[in-house]
Design a protein around this motif. Sequence first.
Motif, mmCIF file in Angstrom:
data_model
loop_
_atom_site.group_PDB
_atom_site.id
_atom_site.type_symbol
_atom_site.label_atom_id
_atom_site.label_comp_id
_atom_site.label_asym_id
_atom_site.label_seq_id
_atom_site.Cartn_x
_atom_site.Cartn_y
_atom_site.Cartn_z
ATOM 1 N N UNK A 22 31.371 83.332 48.757
ATOM 2 C CA UNK A 22 32.158 83.715 49.932
ATOM 3 C C UNK A 22 31.522 82.998 51.111
ATOM 4 N N UNK A 23 32.213 81.980 51.645
ATOM 5 C CA UNK A 23 31.625 81.143 52.700
ATOM 6 C C UNK A 23 32.738 80.579 53.571
ATOM 7 N N UNK A 24 33.315 81.410 54.459
ATOM 8 C CA UNK A 24 34.411 80.934 55.315
ATOM 9 C C UNK A 24 34.011 79.697 56.120
ATOM 10 N N UNK A 25 34.914 78.710 56.118
ATOM 11 C CA UNK A 25 34.687 77.494 56.887
ATOM 12 C C UNK A 25 33.827 76.461 56.189
ATOM 13 N N UNK A 26 33.314 76.761 54.987
ATOM 14 C CA UNK A 26 32.502 75.799 54.232
ATOM 15 C C UNK A 26 33.324 75.203 53.094
ATOM 16 N N UNK A 27 32.724 74.239 52.438
ATOM 17 C CA UNK A 27 33.385 73.572 51.321
ATOM 18 C C UNK A 27 33.061 74.350 50.039
ATOM 19 N N UNK A 28 33.795 75.470 49.827
ATOM 20 C CA UNK A 28 33.450 76.347 48.708
ATOM 21 C C UNK A 28 33.701 75.679 47.362
ATOM 22 N N UNK A 29 34.675 74.770 47.285
ATOM 23 C CA UNK A 29 34.952 74.107 46.017
ATOM 24 C C UNK A 29 33.756 73.277 45.569
ATOM 25 N N UNK A 30 33.121 72.597 46.522
ATOM 26 C CA UNK A 30 31.933 71.812 46.142
ATOM 27 C C UNK A 30 30.741 72.708 45.843
ATOM 28 N N UNK A 31 30.606 73.817 46.558
ATOM 29 C CA UNK A 31 29.572 74.788 46.183
ATOM 30 C C UNK A 31 29.771 75.213 44.729
ATOM 31 N N UNK A 32 31.016 75.558 44.373
ATOM 32 C CA UNK A 32 31.302 76.012 43.018
ATOM 33 C C UNK A 32 31.066 74.897 41.995
ATOM 34 N N UNK A 33 31.481 73.678 42.332
ATOM 35 C CA UNK A 33 31.300 72.549 41.425
ATOM 36 C C UNK A 33 29.820 72.338 41.109
ATOM 37 N N UNK A 34 28.997 72.291 42.141
ATOM 38 C CA UNK A 34 27.571 72.045 41.903
ATOM 39 C C UNK A 34 26.885 73.248 41.259
ATOM 40 N N UNK A 179 39.605 88.449 44.886
ATOM 41 C CA UNK A 179 40.941 88.685 45.413
ATOM 42 C C UNK A 179 41.157 87.656 46.519
ATOM 43 N N UNK A 180 42.159 87.870 47.355
ATOM 44 C CA UNK A 180 42.443 86.878 48.389
ATOM 45 C C UNK A 180 41.471 86.946 49.562
ATOM 46 N N UNK A 181 40.682 88.025 49.636
ATOM 47 C CA UNK A 181 39.825 88.201 50.810
ATOM 48 C C UNK A 181 38.390 88.575 50.467
ATOM 49 N N UNK A 182 38.021 88.584 49.199
ATOM 50 C CA UNK A 182 36.672 89.014 48.818
ATOM 51 C C UNK A 182 36.311 88.501 47.443
ATOM 52 N N UNK A 183 35.005 88.459 47.193
ATOM 53 C CA UNK A 183 34.466 88.198 45.861
ATOM 54 C C UNK A 183 33.659 89.412 45.445
ATOM 55 N N UNK A 202 23.968 82.920 57.490
ATOM 56 C CA UNK A 202 24.226 84.240 58.060
ATOM 57 C C UNK A 202 25.418 84.952 57.439
ATOM 58 N N UNK A 203 26.518 84.233 57.209
ATOM 59 C CA UNK A 203 27.727 84.899 56.711
ATOM 60 C C UNK A 203 28.265 84.261 55.445
ATOM 61 N N UNK A 204 27.425 83.639 54.652
ATOM 62 C CA UNK A 204 27.832 82.987 53.406
ATOM 63 C C UNK A 204 26.947 83.467 52.270
ATOM 64 N N UNK A 205 27.580 83.951 51.210
ATOM 65 C CA UNK A 205 26.859 84.578 50.102
ATOM 66 C C UNK A 205 27.334 84.007 48.773
ATOM 67 N N UNK A 206 26.481 84.120 47.767
ATOM 68 C CA UNK A 206 26.788 83.549 46.464
ATOM 69 C C UNK A 206 26.220 84.433 45.366
ATOM 70 N N UNK A 207 26.919 84.484 44.228
ATOM 71 C CA UNK A 207 26.413 85.128 43.017
ATOM 72 C C UNK A 207 26.506 84.111 41.878
ATOM 73 N N UNK A 208 25.581 84.179 40.956
ATOM 74 C CA UNK A 208 25.550 83.200 39.869
ATOM 75 C C UNK A 208 24.781 83.760 38.684
ATOM 76 N N UNK A 209 24.978 83.121 37.534
ATOM 77 C CA UNK A 209 24.273 83.549 36.323
ATOM 78 C C UNK A 209 22.767 83.331 36.429
ATOM 79 N N UNK A 235 34.009 89.933 54.633
ATOM 80 C CA UNK A 235 33.736 89.758 56.055
ATOM 81 C C UNK A 235 32.627 90.677 56.563
ATOM 82 N N UNK A 236 32.311 91.737 55.809
ATOM 83 C CA UNK A 236 31.233 92.651 56.201
ATOM 84 C C UNK A 236 29.861 92.140 55.751
ATOM 85 N N UNK A 237 29.836 91.070 54.982
ATOM 86 C CA UNK A 237 28.597 90.580 54.394
ATOM 87 C C UNK A 237 28.527 91.000 52.942
#
Length: 481
Positions: A22-34, A179-183, A202-209, A235-237
Amino acid sequence: MRARQLDHRDGPRDECGVFGVYAPGRDVAKFAYYGLYALQHRGQESAGIASADLGGYIITQRALGLVSQVFAEHDLRALAGDLAVGHTRYSTTGGNEWENSQPVHRNDLRELALAHNGNLINAVELHSELVAQGVHFRATTDSEIMAALLATYPATSLEDAIAACIPRLRGAYSTVVMARDKVCAFRDPQGIRPLVLGRIDEDAWVVASETCALDIIGATYVRDVRPGEMVVLDERGVTSRQVVSGEREAFCLFEYIYFARPDSRMNGQLLQRSRGRMGELLAREAPAPGADLVVPVPDSGIPAARGFANASGLPMDDGFVKNRYVQRTFIQPGNELRQHGLRLKFNPLPEVIGGKSLVVVDDSIVRGNTTRQLVKMLRDAGAREVHFRITAPPIRNPCHYGVDMSSREEMVAHERTIAEVCEHIGADSVAYLSLEGVYEAINGEQASHCDACFSGRYPLEGTEGHLGKFALENQLPMIKA
Protein backbone atom coordinates in the motif's frame (compact mmCIF):
# COMPACT_ATOMS: atom_id res chain seq x y z
CA MET A 1 -2.38 -34.58 -20.84
CA ARG A 2 0.57 -32.24 -20.40
CA ALA A 3 3.94 -34.00 -20.22
CA ARG A 4 5.66 -33.72 -16.89
CA GLN A 5 8.54 -31.29 -17.03
CA LEU A 6 12.02 -32.48 -16.25
CA ASP A 7 12.88 -31.58 -12.65
CA HIS A 8 16.36 -32.15 -11.29
CA ARG A 9 15.48 -31.25 -7.71
CA ASP A 10 15.26 -34.35 -5.52
CA GLY A 11 14.35 -32.36 -2.40
CA PRO A 12 10.95 -30.97 -1.49
CA ARG A 13 9.59 -28.73 -4.21
CA ASP A 14 9.09 -25.10 -3.45
CA GLU A 15 5.85 -23.55 -2.36
CA CYS A 16 4.62 -20.00 -3.06
CA GLY A 17 5.62 -16.41 -2.40
CA VAL A 18 3.17 -13.60 -1.60
CA PHE A 19 3.60 -9.84 -1.62
CA GLY A 20 1.36 -6.88 -0.86
CA VAL A 21 1.99 -3.13 -0.88
CA TYR A 22 0.00 0.00 0.00
CA ALA A 23 1.93 3.04 -1.28
CA PRO A 24 -0.21 5.86 -2.73
CA GLY A 25 1.63 7.88 -5.35
CA ARG A 26 4.45 5.32 -5.76
CA ASP A 27 5.17 2.80 -8.47
CA VAL A 28 3.48 -0.14 -6.73
CA ALA A 29 3.71 -2.40 -9.79
CA LYS A 30 7.50 -2.19 -9.75
CA PHE A 31 7.56 -2.72 -5.99
CA ALA A 32 5.51 -5.88 -6.55
CA TYR A 33 7.66 -7.00 -9.49
CA TYR A 34 10.91 -6.74 -7.56
CA GLY A 35 9.37 -8.24 -4.46
CA LEU A 36 8.26 -11.27 -6.46
CA TYR A 37 11.65 -11.39 -8.16
CA ALA A 38 13.22 -11.76 -4.71
CA LEU A 39 10.71 -14.51 -3.88
CA GLN A 40 11.20 -16.42 -7.17
CA HIS A 41 12.83 -19.32 -5.30
CA ARG A 42 9.46 -20.07 -3.66
CA GLY A 43 7.81 -20.98 -6.96
CA GLN A 44 8.65 -21.02 -10.66
CA GLU A 45 5.41 -22.17 -12.29
CA SER A 46 3.49 -18.90 -12.58
CA ALA A 47 3.46 -15.29 -11.42
CA GLY A 48 0.92 -12.51 -11.18
CA ILE A 49 0.23 -8.98 -9.95
CA ALA A 50 -3.06 -7.22 -9.21
CA SER A 51 -3.20 -3.45 -8.66
CA ALA A 52 -5.63 -0.56 -8.32
CA ASP A 53 -5.83 3.17 -7.93
CA LEU A 54 -7.49 4.09 -4.64
CA GLY A 55 -11.20 3.55 -5.19
CA GLY A 56 -10.67 2.27 -8.75
CA TYR A 57 -11.17 -1.13 -10.32
CA ILE A 58 -8.64 -3.89 -9.75
CA ILE A 59 -6.49 -4.86 -12.75
CA THR A 60 -4.86 -8.31 -12.72
CA GLN A 61 -2.16 -9.85 -14.91
CA ARG A 62 -0.93 -13.40 -14.40
CA ALA A 63 0.65 -16.07 -16.56
CA LEU A 64 2.66 -19.28 -16.48
CA GLY A 65 6.41 -18.72 -16.25
CA LEU A 66 9.01 -16.88 -14.21
CA VAL A 67 8.48 -13.32 -13.00
CA SER A 68 10.87 -11.98 -15.64
CA GLN A 69 9.00 -13.90 -18.35
CA VAL A 70 5.52 -12.84 -17.30
CA PHE A 71 6.08 -9.07 -17.00
CA ALA A 72 7.61 -6.60 -19.45
CA GLU A 73 8.00 -2.86 -18.88
CA HIS A 74 4.72 -2.06 -20.64
CA ASP A 75 2.88 -4.59 -18.46
CA LEU A 76 4.05 -2.82 -15.33
CA ARG A 77 2.97 0.56 -16.73
CA ALA A 78 -0.52 -0.88 -17.27
CA LEU A 79 -0.55 -2.01 -13.63
CA ALA A 80 0.15 1.46 -12.23
CA GLY A 81 -1.79 2.23 -9.06
CA ASP A 82 -1.67 2.94 -5.35
CA LEU A 83 -1.84 -0.60 -3.97
CA ALA A 84 -1.01 -4.07 -5.26
CA VAL A 85 -0.67 -7.74 -4.37
CA GLY A 86 1.51 -10.32 -6.11
CA HIS A 87 2.19 -14.04 -6.19
CA THR A 88 4.75 -16.50 -7.46
CA ARG A 89 3.56 -20.10 -7.50
CA TYR A 90 4.52 -23.69 -7.18
CA SER A 91 1.33 -25.75 -7.28
CA THR A 92 0.43 -27.50 -4.02
CA THR A 93 -3.34 -27.70 -4.59
CA GLY A 94 -4.41 -27.89 -8.22
CA GLY A 95 -2.27 -28.51 -11.27
CA ASN A 96 0.01 -26.15 -13.15
CA GLU A 97 -2.58 -24.46 -15.37
CA TRP A 98 -3.19 -20.79 -16.17
CA GLU A 99 -6.57 -20.93 -14.39
CA ASN A 100 -4.77 -21.86 -11.17
CA SER A 101 -2.29 -18.98 -11.28
CA GLN A 102 -2.67 -16.10 -8.83
CA PRO A 103 -3.67 -13.54 -7.64
CA VAL A 104 -7.25 -14.80 -7.78
CA HIS A 105 -9.54 -11.94 -8.88
CA ARG A 106 -13.24 -12.09 -7.96
CA ASN A 107 -16.08 -9.59 -8.06
CA ASP A 108 -19.06 -11.03 -6.19
CA LEU A 109 -20.51 -9.04 -3.29
CA ARG A 110 -17.16 -7.27 -3.21
CA GLU A 111 -14.23 -7.03 -5.61
CA LEU A 112 -10.93 -8.42 -4.40
CA ALA A 113 -7.67 -10.04 -5.51
CA LEU A 114 -6.02 -12.69 -3.31
CA ALA A 115 -2.62 -14.39 -3.14
CA HIS A 116 -1.99 -17.33 -0.83
CA ASN A 117 0.93 -19.42 0.42
CA GLY A 118 -0.04 -22.64 2.13
CA ASN A 119 -2.61 -25.39 1.79
CA LEU A 120 -6.12 -25.93 3.17
CA ILE A 121 -6.84 -29.45 4.36
CA ASN A 122 -10.62 -28.85 4.25
CA ALA A 123 -10.71 -27.43 0.71
CA VAL A 124 -13.08 -30.07 -0.70
CA GLU A 125 -15.64 -29.51 2.05
CA LEU A 126 -15.55 -25.74 1.67
CA HIS A 127 -15.83 -26.01 -2.11
CA SER A 128 -18.91 -28.22 -1.83
CA GLU A 129 -20.56 -25.78 0.57
CA LEU A 130 -19.95 -22.83 -1.74
CA VAL A 131 -21.16 -24.66 -4.85
CA ALA A 132 -24.38 -25.57 -2.99
CA GLN A 133 -24.82 -21.84 -2.38
CA GLY A 134 -24.56 -21.14 -6.10
CA VAL A 135 -20.94 -19.90 -6.12
CA HIS A 136 -19.11 -20.56 -9.40
CA PHE A 137 -15.44 -21.49 -9.78
CA ARG A 138 -13.00 -21.28 -12.66
CA ALA A 139 -10.01 -23.01 -11.06
CA THR A 140 -9.12 -25.99 -8.84
CA THR A 141 -7.19 -24.29 -6.05
CA ASP A 142 -7.84 -23.73 -2.39
CA SER A 143 -6.81 -20.11 -3.03
CA GLU A 144 -9.91 -19.54 -5.16
CA ILE A 145 -11.99 -21.11 -2.41
CA MET A 146 -10.60 -18.56 0.06
CA ALA A 147 -11.21 -15.74 -2.41
CA ALA A 148 -14.80 -16.92 -2.99
CA LEU A 149 -15.48 -17.13 0.75
CA LEU A 150 -14.30 -13.55 1.26
CA ALA A 151 -15.92 -12.15 -1.88
CA THR A 152 -19.35 -13.61 -1.08
CA TYR A 153 -19.47 -13.17 2.69
CA PRO A 154 -22.17 -10.62 3.67
CA ALA A 155 -20.04 -8.28 5.81
CA THR A 156 -19.73 -4.50 5.66
CA SER A 157 -15.96 -4.61 5.06
CA LEU A 158 -13.26 -6.92 3.77
CA GLU A 159 -11.61 -7.10 7.18
CA ASP A 160 -14.89 -8.16 8.81
CA ALA A 161 -15.29 -10.87 6.17
CA ILE A 162 -11.75 -12.10 6.87
CA ALA A 163 -12.36 -12.18 10.63
CA ALA A 164 -15.55 -14.18 10.10
CA CYS A 165 -13.99 -16.65 7.64
CA ILE A 166 -10.65 -17.43 9.30
CA PRO A 167 -12.23 -19.85 11.83
CA ARG A 168 -13.64 -21.86 8.89
CA LEU A 169 -10.19 -22.41 7.31
CA ARG A 170 -8.11 -25.41 8.34
CA GLY A 171 -4.51 -25.72 7.26
CA ALA A 172 -1.68 -23.34 6.43
CA TYR A 173 -2.38 -19.93 4.95
CA SER A 174 -0.23 -16.83 4.80
CA THR A 175 -2.45 -14.65 2.64
CA VAL A 176 -2.56 -11.15 1.17
CA VAL A 177 -5.80 -9.79 -0.27
CA MET A 178 -6.66 -6.37 -1.65
CA ALA A 179 -9.90 -4.47 -2.09
CA ARG A 180 -10.05 -1.18 -3.97
CA ASP A 181 -8.83 0.85 -0.99
CA LYS A 182 -6.78 -1.46 1.25
CA VAL A 183 -4.47 -4.44 1.50
CA CYS A 184 -5.14 -7.04 4.21
CA ALA A 185 -2.76 -9.79 5.27
CA PHE A 186 -3.51 -12.68 7.60
CA ARG A 187 -1.91 -15.85 8.86
CA ASP A 188 -3.27 -19.17 10.11
CA PRO A 189 -3.47 -19.66 13.90
CA GLN A 190 -0.48 -22.06 13.85
CA GLY A 191 1.70 -19.67 11.83
CA ILE A 192 2.94 -22.52 9.64
CA ARG A 193 4.11 -20.36 6.73
CA PRO A 194 6.08 -17.10 7.10
CA LEU A 195 4.68 -13.58 6.62
CA VAL A 196 6.45 -10.31 7.50
CA LEU A 197 5.47 -6.65 7.72
CA GLY A 198 7.71 -3.85 6.46
CA ARG A 199 7.67 -0.09 6.00
CA ILE A 200 8.85 1.87 2.98
CA ASP A 201 8.33 5.35 4.42
CA GLU A 202 5.80 7.38 6.42
CA ASP A 203 2.65 6.22 4.62
CA ALA A 204 3.80 3.21 2.56
CA TRP A 205 3.67 -0.34 3.90
CA VAL A 206 4.43 -3.81 2.60
CA VAL A 207 3.85 -7.45 3.54
CA ALA A 208 5.77 -10.37 2.08
CA SER A 209 6.65 -14.02 2.60
CA GLU A 210 10.28 -13.24 3.46
CA THR A 211 12.47 -10.33 4.50
CA CYS A 212 14.54 -10.62 1.30
CA ALA A 213 11.55 -9.13 -0.55
CA LEU A 214 11.68 -6.11 1.78
CA ASP A 215 15.41 -5.66 1.24
CA ILE A 216 15.16 -5.50 -2.55
CA ILE A 217 12.74 -2.53 -2.49
CA GLY A 218 14.44 -0.69 0.36
CA ALA A 219 11.74 -1.41 2.94
CA THR A 220 12.52 -1.77 6.64
CA TYR A 221 11.46 -4.92 8.47
CA VAL A 222 9.00 -4.08 11.24
CA ARG A 223 7.89 -7.48 12.59
CA ASP A 224 6.37 -10.83 11.68
CA VAL A 225 2.62 -11.01 11.22
CA ARG A 226 1.54 -13.06 14.23
CA PRO A 227 -0.22 -16.43 13.94
CA GLY A 228 -3.97 -15.82 13.79
CA GLU A 229 -3.47 -12.09 13.19
CA MET A 230 -4.85 -9.84 10.44
CA VAL A 231 -3.12 -6.57 9.53
CA VAL A 232 -4.77 -3.90 7.38
CA LEU A 233 -2.77 -1.44 5.26
CA ASP A 234 -4.81 1.61 4.27
CA GLU A 235 -5.06 5.37 4.69
CA ARG A 236 -4.84 4.95 8.49
CA GLY A 237 -1.45 3.24 8.19
CA VAL A 238 -1.35 -0.22 9.77
CA THR A 239 -4.06 -1.59 12.03
CA SER A 240 -4.11 -5.03 13.59
CA ARG A 241 -6.75 -7.48 14.76
CA GLN A 242 -5.92 -10.74 16.57
CA VAL A 243 -8.66 -12.93 15.10
CA VAL A 244 -7.62 -16.24 16.72
CA SER A 245 -5.31 -16.69 19.71
CA GLY A 246 -4.17 -19.42 22.06
CA GLU A 247 -3.49 -22.07 19.41
CA ARG A 248 -0.29 -24.14 19.35
CA GLU A 249 2.25 -22.45 17.08
CA ALA A 250 3.77 -24.72 14.44
CA PHE A 251 6.17 -22.81 12.19
CA CYS A 252 7.56 -24.99 9.40
CA LEU A 253 11.00 -26.31 10.35
CA PHE A 254 11.91 -26.83 6.71
CA GLU A 255 11.81 -23.09 6.07
CA TYR A 256 15.07 -22.90 8.04
CA ILE A 257 16.64 -25.89 6.32
CA TYR A 258 15.84 -25.25 2.68
CA PHE A 259 12.82 -23.22 1.54
CA ALA A 260 13.67 -19.64 2.46
CA ARG A 261 16.51 -17.67 0.91
CA PRO A 262 19.71 -17.73 3.02
CA ASP A 263 19.69 -13.92 3.27
CA SER A 264 16.20 -13.90 4.82
CA ARG A 265 15.61 -13.65 8.55
CA MET A 266 13.05 -15.81 10.27
CA ASN A 267 12.12 -15.51 13.93
CA GLY A 268 15.25 -13.45 14.49
CA GLN A 269 17.57 -15.90 12.71
CA LEU A 270 19.65 -15.10 9.63
CA LEU A 271 19.24 -18.34 7.70
CA GLN A 272 22.72 -18.29 6.21
CA ARG A 273 24.06 -18.46 9.74
CA SER A 274 21.57 -21.10 10.91
CA ARG A 275 22.45 -23.35 7.99
CA GLY A 276 26.14 -22.96 8.67
CA ARG A 277 25.46 -24.00 12.24
CA MET A 278 23.61 -27.08 10.95
CA GLY A 279 26.76 -28.06 9.08
CA GLU A 280 28.89 -27.59 12.21
CA LEU A 281 26.57 -29.78 14.28
CA LEU A 282 26.47 -32.39 11.51
CA ALA A 283 30.27 -32.58 11.60
CA ARG A 284 30.04 -33.15 15.35
CA GLU A 285 27.31 -35.81 15.08
CA ALA A 286 28.59 -37.60 11.96
CA PRO A 287 32.28 -36.99 11.22
CA ALA A 288 33.91 -38.62 8.20
CA PRO A 289 37.35 -39.88 9.32
CA GLY A 290 39.84 -40.07 6.50
CA ALA A 291 37.95 -37.73 4.19
CA ASP A 292 39.98 -35.31 2.07
CA LEU A 293 37.50 -32.68 0.92
CA VAL A 294 34.06 -31.20 1.66
CA VAL A 295 31.91 -30.63 -1.45
CA PRO A 296 28.53 -28.84 -1.35
CA VAL A 297 25.59 -29.65 -3.59
CA PRO A 298 24.95 -26.15 -4.94
CA ASP A 299 23.31 -23.91 -4.08
CA SER A 300 21.34 -24.95 -1.00
CA GLY A 301 24.14 -27.11 0.44
CA ILE A 302 26.79 -24.36 0.42
CA PRO A 303 26.27 -22.73 3.87
CA ALA A 304 26.08 -26.09 5.62
CA ALA A 305 29.12 -27.42 3.76
CA ARG A 306 31.07 -24.37 4.90
CA GLY A 307 30.02 -25.06 8.49
CA PHE A 308 30.97 -28.73 8.18
CA ALA A 309 34.38 -27.82 6.78
CA ASN A 310 35.05 -25.26 9.52
CA ALA A 311 34.07 -27.67 12.30
CA SER A 312 35.97 -30.65 10.87
CA GLY A 313 39.09 -28.81 9.74
CA LEU A 314 38.71 -30.17 6.21
CA PRO A 315 39.15 -28.03 3.10
CA MET A 316 36.08 -27.18 1.04
CA ASP A 317 35.95 -26.79 -2.73
CA ASP A 318 33.45 -26.73 -5.57
CA GLY A 319 33.13 -30.28 -6.84
CA PHE A 320 30.31 -29.27 -9.18
CA VAL A 321 29.71 -26.35 -11.47
CA LYS A 322 26.00 -25.51 -11.53
CA ASN A 323 24.18 -24.14 -14.55
CA ARG A 324 21.95 -21.53 -12.88
CA TYR A 325 19.97 -20.89 -16.06
CA VAL A 326 18.23 -24.26 -16.00
CA GLN A 327 14.63 -23.64 -14.94
CA ARG A 328 11.60 -25.88 -14.73
CA THR A 329 10.34 -24.30 -17.96
CA PHE A 330 13.19 -25.30 -20.27
CA ILE A 331 12.71 -27.42 -23.39
CA GLN A 332 12.68 -31.15 -22.80
CA PRO A 333 15.80 -32.98 -24.03
CA GLY A 334 15.46 -35.65 -26.71
CA ASN A 335 16.13 -39.31 -26.01
CA GLU A 336 19.76 -38.99 -27.09
CA LEU A 337 20.34 -36.43 -24.30
CA ARG A 338 18.26 -37.98 -21.51
CA GLN A 339 21.11 -40.27 -20.48
CA HIS A 340 23.07 -37.18 -19.51
CA GLY A 341 20.18 -36.12 -17.25
CA LEU A 342 21.60 -34.21 -14.34
CA ARG A 343 24.52 -32.79 -16.33
CA LEU A 344 22.10 -30.19 -17.65
CA LYS A 345 22.31 -28.70 -14.16
CA PHE A 346 25.47 -30.06 -12.47
CA ASN A 347 28.83 -30.85 -13.99
CA PRO A 348 31.52 -32.45 -11.79
CA LEU A 349 35.15 -31.30 -11.87
CA PRO A 350 37.54 -34.29 -12.11
CA GLU A 351 40.56 -32.08 -11.41
CA VAL A 352 39.07 -31.14 -8.02
CA ILE A 353 37.59 -34.46 -6.88
CA GLY A 354 39.71 -37.07 -8.66
CA GLY A 355 41.29 -39.60 -6.28
CA LYS A 356 39.75 -37.97 -3.18
CA SER A 357 37.47 -39.15 -0.40
CA LEU A 358 34.59 -36.66 -0.45
CA VAL A 359 32.11 -35.43 2.14
CA VAL A 360 29.16 -34.26 0.04
CA VAL A 361 26.77 -31.95 1.94
CA ASP A 362 23.16 -31.34 0.93
CA ASP A 363 20.01 -30.16 2.71
CA SER A 364 17.74 -33.17 2.16
CA ILE A 365 17.03 -36.42 0.36
CA VAL A 366 13.44 -37.23 -0.59
CA ARG A 367 13.11 -39.70 -3.44
CA GLY A 368 16.83 -40.41 -3.73
CA ASN A 369 16.92 -40.46 -7.53
CA THR A 370 18.97 -37.31 -7.94
CA THR A 371 21.27 -38.23 -5.06
CA ARG A 372 21.99 -41.60 -6.67
CA GLN A 373 22.86 -39.86 -9.94
CA LEU A 374 25.15 -37.41 -8.14
CA VAL A 375 27.02 -40.26 -6.48
CA LYS A 376 27.51 -41.96 -9.85
CA MET A 377 28.68 -38.72 -11.47
CA LEU A 378 31.26 -38.20 -8.72
CA ARG A 379 32.56 -41.75 -9.01
CA ASP A 380 32.74 -41.46 -12.81
CA ALA A 381 34.74 -38.24 -12.32
CA GLY A 382 37.29 -40.14 -10.22
CA ALA A 383 36.15 -39.75 -6.60
CA ARG A 384 37.65 -42.48 -4.43
CA GLU A 385 34.89 -42.39 -1.79
CA VAL A 386 31.58 -40.51 -1.49
CA HIS A 387 30.16 -39.84 1.99
CA PHE A 388 26.82 -38.00 1.97
CA ARG A 389 25.96 -35.75 4.90
CA ILE A 390 22.43 -34.29 5.10
CA THR A 391 21.44 -31.29 7.24
CA ALA A 392 17.93 -32.62 7.83
CA PRO A 393 16.64 -35.83 9.43
CA PRO A 394 15.23 -38.54 7.14
CA ILE A 395 12.01 -37.39 5.45
CA ARG A 396 9.40 -40.11 5.86
CA ASN A 397 6.08 -38.23 5.76
CA PRO A 398 4.43 -35.94 3.19
CA CYS A 399 3.71 -32.29 3.92
CA HIS A 400 0.05 -31.25 3.70
CA TYR A 401 0.64 -27.59 4.51
CA GLY A 402 1.82 -26.09 1.24
CA VAL A 403 4.77 -28.19 0.02
CA ASP A 404 4.77 -30.85 -2.69
CA MET A 405 6.88 -33.61 -1.12
CA SER A 406 5.87 -36.89 -2.82
CA SER A 407 3.98 -39.74 -1.21
CA ARG A 408 5.42 -41.89 1.58
CA GLU A 409 5.95 -44.77 -0.83
CA GLU A 410 8.14 -42.61 -3.09
CA MET A 411 10.38 -41.46 -0.24
CA VAL A 412 13.71 -43.24 -0.11
CA ALA A 413 13.70 -43.32 3.73
CA HIS A 414 10.24 -44.89 3.89
CA GLU A 415 10.62 -48.31 5.54
CA ARG A 416 14.39 -48.21 4.91
CA THR A 417 17.18 -48.05 7.45
CA ILE A 418 19.95 -45.51 6.92
CA ALA A 419 22.21 -48.35 5.81
CA GLU A 420 19.62 -49.35 3.21
CA VAL A 421 19.36 -45.74 2.02
CA CYS A 422 23.14 -45.68 1.66
CA GLU A 423 23.06 -48.85 -0.41
CA HIS A 424 20.21 -47.48 -2.55
CA ILE A 425 22.07 -44.30 -3.52
CA GLY A 426 25.42 -46.06 -3.88
CA ALA A 427 27.37 -43.97 -1.36
CA ASP A 428 30.10 -45.19 0.99
CA SER A 429 28.21 -43.72 3.93
CA VAL A 430 25.15 -41.56 4.65
CA ALA A 431 24.38 -39.60 7.81
CA TYR A 432 21.61 -37.18 8.70
CA LEU A 433 21.52 -34.34 11.21
CA SER A 434 19.31 -35.27 14.14
CA LEU A 435 16.06 -33.43 14.83
CA GLU A 436 17.61 -32.22 18.09
CA GLY A 437 20.55 -30.89 16.11
CA VAL A 438 18.26 -28.87 13.83
CA TYR A 439 16.52 -27.27 16.80
CA GLU A 440 19.87 -26.50 18.39
CA ALA A 441 21.05 -24.84 15.18
CA ILE A 442 18.04 -22.51 15.01
CA ASN A 443 17.78 -21.91 18.78
CA GLY A 444 14.21 -23.21 18.57
CA GLU A 445 11.90 -25.66 20.29
CA GLN A 446 9.75 -28.47 18.98
CA ALA A 447 6.73 -27.10 20.87
CA SER A 448 6.47 -24.11 18.50
CA HIS A 449 7.35 -25.76 15.18
CA CYS A 450 5.97 -28.26 12.68
CA ASP A 451 8.40 -31.12 11.96
CA ALA A 452 5.79 -33.60 10.68
CA CYS A 453 7.78 -34.50 7.54
CA PHE A 454 10.43 -35.94 9.88
CA SER A 455 8.46 -37.04 12.94
CA GLY A 456 4.99 -37.75 11.58
CA ARG A 457 3.47 -35.49 14.26
CA TYR A 458 1.04 -33.23 12.39
CA PRO A 459 -0.08 -30.18 14.39
CA LEU A 460 -3.66 -30.23 13.01
CA GLU A 461 -6.08 -33.09 13.60
CA GLY A 462 -7.38 -34.69 10.43
CA THR A 463 -4.28 -33.83 8.40
CA GLU A 464 -3.48 -37.38 7.34
CA GLY A 465 -6.90 -37.71 5.73
CA HIS A 466 -6.05 -34.89 3.33
CA LEU A 467 -6.37 -36.03 -0.28
CA GLY A 468 -3.30 -34.31 -1.67
CA LYS A 469 -2.36 -31.86 -4.39
CA PHE A 470 -5.06 -32.90 -6.85
CA ALA A 471 -7.85 -33.21 -4.26
CA LEU A 472 -10.22 -30.92 -6.13
CA GLU A 473 -9.48 -32.42 -9.57
CA ASN A 474 -9.95 -35.95 -8.23
CA GLN A 475 -13.03 -35.31 -6.09
CA LEU A 476 -14.72 -32.74 -8.31
CA PRO A 477 -13.91 -33.66 -11.94
CA MET A 478 -16.66 -31.41 -13.27
CA ILE A 479 -14.60 -28.32 -12.47
CA LYS A 480 -11.43 -29.44 -14.23
CA ALA A 481 -10.00 -26.82 -16.56
